[in-house]
Scaffold this motif. Structure first.
Motif, mmCIF file in Angstrom:
data_model
loop_
_atom_site.group_PDB
_atom_site.id
_atom_site.type_symbol
_atom_site.label_atom_id
_atom_site.label_comp_id
_atom_site.label_asym_id
_atom_site.label_seq_id
_atom_site.Cartn_x
_atom_site.Cartn_y
_atom_site.Cartn_z
ATOM 1 N N ASP B 295 -47.464 19.694 6.874
ATOM 2 C CA ASP B 295 -46.818 20.447 5.802
ATOM 3 C C ASP B 295 -45.940 19.534 4.943
ATOM 4 O OD1 ASP B 295 -46.442 22.960 4.517
ATOM 5 O OD2 ASP B 295 -44.401 22.989 5.317
ATOM 6 N N VAL B 298 -48.437 17.610 2.549
ATOM 7 C CA VAL B 298 -49.199 18.296 1.505
ATOM 8 C C VAL B 298 -48.364 18.368 0.230
ATOM 9 C CG1 VAL B 298 -50.260 20.459 0.831
ATOM 10 C CG2 VAL B 298 -50.441 19.676 3.160
ATOM 11 N N PRO B 299 -48.907 17.895 -0.893
ATOM 12 C CA PRO B 299 -48.132 17.968 -2.128
ATOM 13 C C PRO B 299 -48.034 19.404 -2.628
ATOM 14 C CG PRO B 299 -50.323 17.120 -2.577
ATOM 15 C CD PRO B 299 -50.239 17.293 -1.097
ATOM 16 N N ASP B 300 -46.899 19.744 -3.244
ATOM 17 C CA ASP B 300 -46.834 21.064 -3.878
ATOM 18 C C ASP B 300 -47.519 20.959 -5.232
ATOM 19 O OD1 ASP B 300 -45.022 20.185 -5.887
ATOM 20 O OD2 ASP B 300 -43.388 20.374 -4.457
ATOM 21 N N GLN B 301 -47.502 22.054 -5.994
ATOM 22 C CA GLN B 301 -48.280 22.057 -7.235
ATOM 23 C C GLN B 301 -47.740 21.063 -8.252
ATOM 24 O OE1 GLN B 301 -48.889 26.118 -8.586
ATOM 25 N NE2 GLN B 301 -50.841 25.962 -7.539
ATOM 26 N N ALA B 302 -46.458 20.728 -8.150
ATOM 27 C CA ALA B 302 -45.908 19.763 -9.084
ATOM 28 C C ALA B 302 -46.068 18.339 -8.563
ATOM 29 C CB ALA B 302 -44.439 20.075 -9.359
ATOM 30 N N GLY B 303 -46.751 18.177 -7.406
ATOM 31 C CA GLY B 303 -47.097 16.852 -6.918
ATOM 32 C C GLY B 303 -46.069 16.207 -5.997
ATOM 33 N N ASN B 304 -44.996 16.935 -5.612
ATOM 34 C CA ASN B 304 -44.008 16.347 -4.701
ATOM 35 C C ASN B 304 -44.507 16.424 -3.268
ATOM 36 O OD1 ASN B 304 -41.862 16.290 -6.815
ATOM 37 N ND2 ASN B 304 -42.117 18.508 -6.651
ATOM 38 N N ARG B 305 -44.279 15.334 -2.506
ATOM 39 C CA ARG B 305 -44.554 15.390 -1.077
ATOM 40 C C ARG B 305 -43.467 14.600 -0.354
ATOM 41 N NH1 ARG B 305 -50.161 12.124 -1.397
ATOM 42 N NH2 ARG B 305 -50.892 14.076 -0.557
ATOM 43 N N SER B 306 -43.272 14.916 0.952
ATOM 44 C CA SER B 306 -42.174 14.299 1.692
ATOM 45 C C SER B 306 -42.725 13.284 2.682
ATOM 46 C CB SER B 306 -41.374 15.364 2.435
ATOM 47 O OG SER B 306 -40.976 16.369 1.550
ATOM 48 N N ILE B 307 -43.116 12.115 2.199
ATOM 49 C CA ILE B 307 -43.746 11.100 3.051
ATOM 50 C C ILE B 307 -42.790 10.660 4.164
ATOM 51 C CG2 ILE B 307 -44.806 8.829 3.100
ATOM 52 C CD1 ILE B 307 -46.480 10.308 1.308
ATOM 53 N N SER B 308 -41.507 10.447 3.819
ATOM 54 C CA SER B 308 -40.580 9.894 4.812
ATOM 55 C C SER B 308 -40.356 10.867 5.956
ATOM 56 C CB SER B 308 -39.246 9.558 4.163
ATOM 57 O OG SER B 308 -39.466 8.721 3.074
ATOM 58 N N ARG B 309 -40.147 12.142 5.612
ATOM 59 C CA ARG B 309 -39.956 13.111 6.692
ATOM 60 C C ARG B 309 -41.235 13.289 7.503
ATOM 61 N NH1 ARG B 309 -37.553 18.552 4.731
ATOM 62 N NH2 ARG B 309 -38.429 17.912 2.744
#
Lengths: 402, 340
Positions: B295, B298-309
Motif C-alpha cells: 500500500d 502504490v502511487p495515488d492518482q497524483a503520482g505520490n508514493r511512500s518509498i521510504s516507509r
C-alpha cells in the motif's frame, strides 16, 4: 472449408476497408495510446483506430504506467487518456504538450468547454464528464408515494419507508469499498457540505464540523445498506441495482446505461436518474472529466498526426454511434434521460474534483482511514484527526509539507 | 570434485543470488534511511476544467515541482535516520493507547493491526497445515495402489491453483448472496454476511490458506512415510502398541525433520500473507504486513508514493520472519550436530 474461410477473410477485409473510410484523416504515422479501460474509452479508441496505424492500450491500471511511459524520450505513447487527478503527475513532470497551436489549426469543431487550461494554456481536451448522482427505482418510489429525494435527510427518510415496506433487500447501495471508492464518498459529502480540504502550506483542514457532518451522513447511510458495504465497488452496486436488490444509490453516470442492458438487468426502464442529493452547500458529488493529452516527447509531425487522430476519436460520428455510453461534451451529443442525473448535478452547482498533488495523498488516507469510523472503532473527530496525522506523515515524505 | 568444477556449478547461482536477492535487499535497507522528494515551489495558477455546459475556472496556490533544464523533476535525497521506521511503527500512538489501556485504539494503528493479524494467521494455520497435511499423507499412503496416482493428483489440485485466483473464487462463493452463503442462509434460516466483520473474514482466509498449502505438506510427508522403518513398526505391533501409539512414537519422530522443514517454509510463506487480503478485498477490516508495504508503494492518482516507509516496512517484515524462524532453525542445528 477453404472457400468459406476465404469468403470470411474477404468480408473482414471489406469491413476493415469500410471502417477505414469512416475516418476523414488517413493516418500514416504509427501511433499508440494509453488510457483507462471503460466503455467510453473503448468507443473513442475504436473510432481512432479507423484512421489506421493506431493501437490502443486500454488498462485500468494505466495511472501506474502513464507517468513513466510519458517521461521516456521518445514517449512510449503519443496519445494519453486522463481525468482530473491523473492529469496532475503528467503536468507536474512536464511530459505533456500545450495544444493551443494544434487547436488553432485543426480544432474548429471543439467547444471552449472542452479545453482544460492551466494559466490560459490548453493541456488537455475533454471528451466527457462523469459524476456520481442519484439513481432510484421509479416503480418503488411511485408505489410508496415517495417524492424523488433531493437532500440526504430525504434519502434517509425514504430509505426508512422502503425498508418498512420490505420491497427490496436493502434500500440503499453505495460505493463504499475501502480505498479509493470510500475516499471518494467522503470527498463528495464534504464538498456537499462546502468544506475545504487544505489550509495554507498544504496543511490538512478536514477535522471540522463539515467533516463530522459528512461522516455522520455516511454512517447513517450504512444502516440501510448491505452489511458488506466495505467491499462494495461500482460494479457491485450496479449489479445490486440490476438484480433488484436496492432501491437507491449515488452511482457514476457511466453506469447508467447498464441499468437498461437487457442481457444483465432485471430492472430495464425502472431506474430513474436525478441530481446527487444536496448537502448543506452543494450537491454531494464532484464533477470529473475524461480527456485526451499528447506527449511532449515526440516530433511535431507525430503530434500533428496524433492530434488529428485523437479528434477523429471524439468527433460527432463516434458520439452518434455511442450516445448513451457517457455524458459526452462533444457537439452533436443528445442528452437523453440517462444524462439527466449528471446534468442536474452540474446545474445544482456541484464543483469539480479538486485534483492536486496533496489531494492525491488526502484521498488515499481518507480511503484507508474511514473504515475505522464506520466499523465503530473510532468516533468521528478521532477518525478525522488520525487521517490528518497520516496525511501529514505522507505529505512530509513526499516533500509537500516542510 | 575439484574447485574449478565446483565453482562452475555454483558460480551462476551465486551471481544470481547476489544480483536478485542481496543487492535489492541492500538497496531497500539503504533506502529505508533516506527520503527522496521533489523540490516544490508554490505558484498561483488559474485552472479551467469543463462542467456540463460551461467551464469552471479557479485560481489557487499550487505546489508545483521545479524542473531542471532537461525537463526532469529536481529531487533531493536526505538522510533521515530512523524517521521512516518511526513513521511506520507510530510508537507515540502505541504509547497513548497503552496508557489508556485501550486495545481498540492500539488496533487502529496500521502496523500493529497488520502485525496482530499476520501473527494470528501464521500461528493458527501452522498446526492446521501440519495436521491436514499429515492426514492427506496417511490417506494417500493407505489408498490402494491402483488409485494412488489419481488420489495424489486430486489432492494436489488446490496447490496448483494460482493463489489470487483461488482466493477470488472463495470470495465469490461467499460474498453477498454467493452460493455457499446462500446455502448457509437457507440451512440456518437467517441473514448471513460473512464480509461484514473482521473475524469471519479471518476464518475464511485461514481456511483458504490451509486448503491451498496442506497438499504440499501432504506430499512431502507422504514421501517421508515411504522410508519409515517397517521393522520398528512391526516390533511395535508385537509389543501391542495401538494405532495411535505407533503414530505417536514411531512415525512422527521419524517424520520430525520433514515437519520442521514444512514448518519453516510455512512460517516464511504465511508471514508474507498478501493474496488473501487482495483476493478477499478485506482492507476495510483486516490488513497484513506485506499488504501494508504494498500500500505504501502504490502511487495515488497524483503520482505520490511512500518509498521510504515501504522500505522500512519491508525491513521490519524481514526481521519478523527471522525472529519466527529462530526456533525451528535452532532445532535443525541441534539435530544436525547431534547426528554428527
Amino acid at each position: 472449408m477453404k472457400f468459406r474461410s476465404l469468403l470470411l477473410a474477404g468480408a473482414v477485409a471489406m469491413s476493415a476497408g469500410a471502417a477505414f473510410a469512416d475516418c476523414a484523416y488517413e493516418n500514416t504515422t504509427p501511433l499508440t495510446s494509453l488510457s483507462a479501460g471503460f466503455e467510453a474509452w473503448k468507443a473513442v479508441t475504436d473510432a481512432m483506430a479507423e484512421c489506421g496505424n493506431f493501437t490502443a492500450s486500454l488498462d485500468q491500471e494505466f495511472r501506474e504506467k502513464q507517468p513513466e511511459a510519458f517521461a521516456a524520450n521518445p514517449s512510449l505513447y503519443q496519445i494519453g487518456g486522463v481525468a482530473n487527478a491523473t492529469l496532475i503527475p503528467l503536468l507536474n513532470a512536464g511530459s505533456i504538450r500545450p495544444l493551443d497551436d494544434l487547436i488553432a489549426t485543426y480544432g474548429q469543431n471543439l467547444t471552449p468547454n472542452q479545453m482544460i487550461q492551466i494559466d490560459g494554456t490548453t493541456y488537455a481536451i475533454a471528451m466527457a464528464v462523469n459524476a456520481q448522482h442519484l439513481m432510484y427505482r421509479t416503480d418503488i418510489l411511485a408505489d410508496l408515494n415517495l417524492e424523488v429525494p433531493t437532500t440526504y435527510a430525504e434519502v434517509l427518510a425514504a430509505a426508512q419507508v422502503i425498508r418498512d415496506a420490505g420491497v427490496v433487500e436493502y434500500p440503499l447501495g453505495g460505493t463504499f469499498k475501502t480505498g479509493w471508492n470510500l475516499g471518494e464518498e467522503f470527498v463528495n459529502m464534504y464538498l456537499g457540505e462546502g468544506g475545504e480540504f487544505f489550509a495554507d502550506g498544504n496543511m490538512p483542514a478536514i477535522n471540522n464540523p463539515q467533516g463530522i457532518a459528512a461522516l455522520e451522513t455516511l454512517l447513517a447511510m450504512t444502516e440501510f445498506m448491505d452489511p458488506e458495504y466495505l467491499v462494495s465497488d461500482s460494479t457491485y452496486v450496479q449489479q445490486q441495482f440490476q438484480q433488484g436488490k436496492i432501491a437507491m444509490a449515488n452511482l457514476w453516470a457511466t453506469r447508467a446505461a447498464a441499468m437498461n442492458d437487457e442481457a444483465e438487468s432485471e430492472v430495464v426502464g425502472l431506474v430513474g436518474m436525478a441530481s446527487a442529493p444536496m448537502g448543506s452547500a452543494a450537491p454531494a458529488s464532484s464533477l470529473w472529466w475524461d480527456g485526451i493529452v499528447l506527449a511532449a516527447n515526440m516530433t511535431d509531425e507525430e503530434a500533428e498526426a496524433a492530434f488529428q487522430v485523437a479528434l477523429e476519436g471524439i468527433d460527432n460520428e463516434m458520439v452518434a454511434a455511442n450516445n448513451d455510453t457517457a455524458v459526452w461534451l462533444v457537439s452533436g451529443y443528445q442528452p437523453g434521460e440517462l444524462a439527466a442525473g449528471a446534468a442536474g448535478t452540474a446545474q445544482n452547482g456541484a464543483v469539480p474534483y479538486p485534483a492536486s498533488g496533496p489531494m492525491g495523498i488526502m484521498h488515499t488516507e481518507l480511503g484507508n482511514g474511514l473504515a475505522d469510523y464506520l466499523n465503530g472503532n473510532k468516533d468521528a473527530a478521532t477518525a478525522l484527526a488520525d487521517i490528518e496525522a497520516a496525511y501529514i506523515t505522507a505529505a512530509q515524505e513526499a516533500g509537500l509539507i516542510q | 570434485m575439484n574447485f574449478r568444477t565446483f565453482a562452475a556449478f555454483v558460480g551462476p547461482s551465486i551471481v544470481m543470488m547476489l544480483l536478485f536477492i542481496a543487492f535489492p535487499l541492500i538497496s531497500v535497507f539503504t533506502q529505508s534511511f533516506y527520503i527522496t522528494q521533489p523540490i516544490y515551489e508554490v505558484v498561483e495558477v488559474e485552472t479551467c476544467t469543463p462542467g456540463f455546459l460551461t467551464q469552471t475556472c479557479v485560481t489557487e496556490e499550487n505546489s508545483v515541482p521545479i524542473l531542471d533544464e532537461h525537463g526532469e523533476i529536481v529531487t533531493k535525497t536526505e538522510f533521515v535516520g530512523l524517521q521512516s521506521y518511526r513513521n511506520v511503527l507510530e510508537l507515540d500512538r502505541v504509547w497513548t493507547a497503552f496508557r489508556e489501556g485501550s486495545w481498540t485504539a492500539f488496533q487502529t494503528i496500521d502496523f500493529w493491526k497488520a502485525l496482530r493479524f499476520t501473527l494470528t494467521f501464521t500461528l493458527i494455520t501452522l498446526p492446521l497445515n501440519l495436521g491436514v497435511g499429515l492426514g492427506i499423507a496417511l490417506m494417500i499412503n493407505n489408498a490402494a495402489k491402483s488409485i494412488r496416482g489419481p488420489v495424489i493428483f486430486i489432492s494436489l489440485l488446490p496447490f496448483i491453483i494460482t493463489p489470487v485466483i483461488g482466493a477470488l473464487s472463495i470470495n465469490w462463493l461467499f460474498r453477498g448472496d454467493g452460493i455457499l452463503t446462500a446455502i448457509m442462509e437457507w440451512y440456518s434460516g437467517r441473514d448471513i454476511a460473512l464480509f461484514a466483520q473482521a473475524w469471519t473474514i479471518e476464518i475464511l482466509m485461514m481456511l483458504y490458506r490451509v486448503w491451498h498449502v496442506a497438499p504440499f505438506a501432504g506430499i512431502v510427508l507422504y514421501a517421508g512415510l515411504q522410508t519409515v522403518n517397517q521393522d520398528s513398526l512391526e516390533s511395535a505391533l508385537i509389543d501391542g502398541a495401538s494405532r495411535w501409539q505407533r503414530m505417536r512414537y514411531v512415525i512422527i519422530p521419524h517424520l520430525m525433520p520433514l515437519i520442521t522443514f514444512i514448518s519453516m517454509i510455512h512460517l516464511m510463506d504465511s508471514y508474507r500473507v498478501f493474496e488473501e487480503i487482495v483476493g478477499f478485498s478485506s482492507q476495510g477490516h483486516v490488513i497484513s504486513l506485506q499488504w501494508l508495504t504494498y500500500d505504501f508503494l502504490v502511487p495515488d492518482q497524483a503520482g505520490n508514493r511512500s518509498i521510504s516507509r515501504a522500505s522500512a516496512s519491508a525491513m521490519l517484515t524481514m526481521v519478523g520472519i527471522v525472529i519466527l524462524l529462530i526456533a525451528p532453525l535452532r532445532r535443525t542445528w541441534r539435530d544436525h550436530k547431534g547426528s554428527n
